[in-house]
Motif scaffolding. Structure first.
Motif, mmCIF file in Angstrom:
data_model
loop_
_atom_site.group_PDB
_atom_site.id
_atom_site.type_symbol
_atom_site.label_atom_id
_atom_site.label_comp_id
_atom_site.label_asym_id
_atom_site.label_seq_id
_atom_site.Cartn_x
_atom_site.Cartn_y
_atom_site.Cartn_z
ATOM 1 N N THR A 5 0.859 -1.177 0.000
ATOM 2 C CA THR A 5 0.000 0.000 0.000
ATOM 3 C C THR A 5 0.897 1.230 0.000
ATOM 4 N N VAL A 6 0.678 2.091 -0.974
ATOM 5 C CA VAL A 6 1.491 3.300 -1.133
ATOM 6 C C VAL A 6 0.590 4.501 -0.879
ATOM 7 N N THR A 21 -2.894 3.797 -2.927
ATOM 8 C CA THR A 21 -3.036 2.791 -3.964
ATOM 9 C C THR A 21 -2.357 1.497 -3.538
ATOM 10 N N THR A 22 -2.801 0.404 -4.115
ATOM 11 C CA THR A 22 -2.231 -0.909 -3.831
ATOM 12 C C THR A 22 -1.493 -1.396 -5.065
ATOM 13 N N ILE A 23 -0.245 -1.827 -4.870
ATOM 14 C CA ILE A 23 0.625 -2.240 -5.967
ATOM 15 C C ILE A 23 1.176 -3.631 -5.667
ATOM 16 N N ASP A 24 1.168 -4.522 -6.665
ATOM 17 C CA ASP A 24 1.853 -5.803 -6.552
ATOM 18 C C ASP A 24 3.285 -5.621 -7.027
ATOM 19 N N ALA A 25 4.255 -5.932 -6.155
ATOM 20 C CA ALA A 25 5.659 -5.729 -6.494
ATOM 21 C C ALA A 25 6.541 -6.678 -5.692
ATOM 22 N N GLU A 26 7.814 -6.747 -6.095
ATOM 23 C CA GLU A 26 8.779 -7.613 -5.429
ATOM 24 C C GLU A 26 9.228 -7.044 -4.085
ATOM 25 N N ASN A 27 9.389 -5.705 -4.013
ATOM 26 C CA ASN A 27 9.809 -5.062 -2.768
ATOM 27 C C ASN A 27 9.287 -3.625 -2.736
ATOM 28 N N GLU A 28 9.610 -2.899 -1.663
ATOM 29 C CA GLU A 28 9.094 -1.533 -1.481
ATOM 30 C C GLU A 28 9.604 -0.567 -2.539
ATOM 31 N N ASN A 29 10.862 -0.712 -2.943
ATOM 32 C CA ASN A 29 11.422 0.199 -3.948
ATOM 33 C C ASN A 29 10.715 0.051 -5.290
ATOM 34 N N ILE A 50 5.096 14.367 -7.422
ATOM 35 C CA ILE A 50 4.531 13.268 -6.634
ATOM 36 C C ILE A 50 5.369 13.110 -5.372
ATOM 37 N N GLU A 51 4.720 13.069 -4.229
ATOM 38 C CA GLU A 51 5.402 12.844 -2.963
ATOM 39 C C GLU A 51 4.876 11.553 -2.328
ATOM 40 N N VAL A 52 5.721 10.537 -2.287
ATOM 41 C CA VAL A 52 5.351 9.284 -1.646
ATOM 42 C C VAL A 52 5.717 9.414 -0.177
ATOM 43 N N GLU A 53 4.728 9.268 0.692
ATOM 44 C CA GLU A 53 4.946 9.444 2.129
ATOM 45 C C GLU A 53 5.151 8.130 2.856
ATOM 46 N N GLU A 54 4.509 7.043 2.382
ATOM 47 C CA GLU A 54 4.589 5.776 3.108
ATOM 48 C C GLU A 54 4.385 4.615 2.144
ATOM 49 N N VAL A 55 5.188 3.567 2.320
ATOM 50 C CA VAL A 55 5.019 2.308 1.604
ATOM 51 C C VAL A 55 5.026 1.208 2.650
ATOM 52 N N GLU A 56 3.942 0.425 2.714
ATOM 53 C CA GLU A 56 3.882 -0.646 3.712
ATOM 54 C C GLU A 56 3.339 -1.918 3.078
ATOM 55 N N ALA A 57 3.772 -3.033 3.618
ATOM 56 C CA ALA A 57 3.354 -4.337 3.102
ATOM 57 C C ALA A 57 1.964 -4.692 3.570
#
Length: 57
Positions: A5-6, A21-29, A50-57
């Motif tokens: 979740t980004v 938004t929800t993204i399917d990916a290998e890792n946070e980067n 675009i400012e990304v504030e948080e990425v969590e699994a």
């Protein structure tokens, strides 16, 4: 692949717009990079707007 979740905000014509938004990916980067790509193509904004504030699994 994991689901991330980004959260953040992007510059729109009306000011800053928050998003989640929800993204399917290998890792946070990779999830963050895909967010830049998706918002850039869909909303026509640059990475600097675009400012990304948080990425969590």
């Amino acid at each position: 692949m994991s689901e991330f979740t980004v959260r953040g905000k992007f510059q729109s014509r009306d000011g800053w717009q928050e998003f989640e938004t929800t993204i399917d990916a290998e890792n946070e980067n990779v999830a963050e990079e895909r967010t830049y790509t998706n918002f850039g193509s869909y909303h026509g904004v640059k990475r600097t707007e675009i400012e990304v504030e948080e990425v969590e699994a």
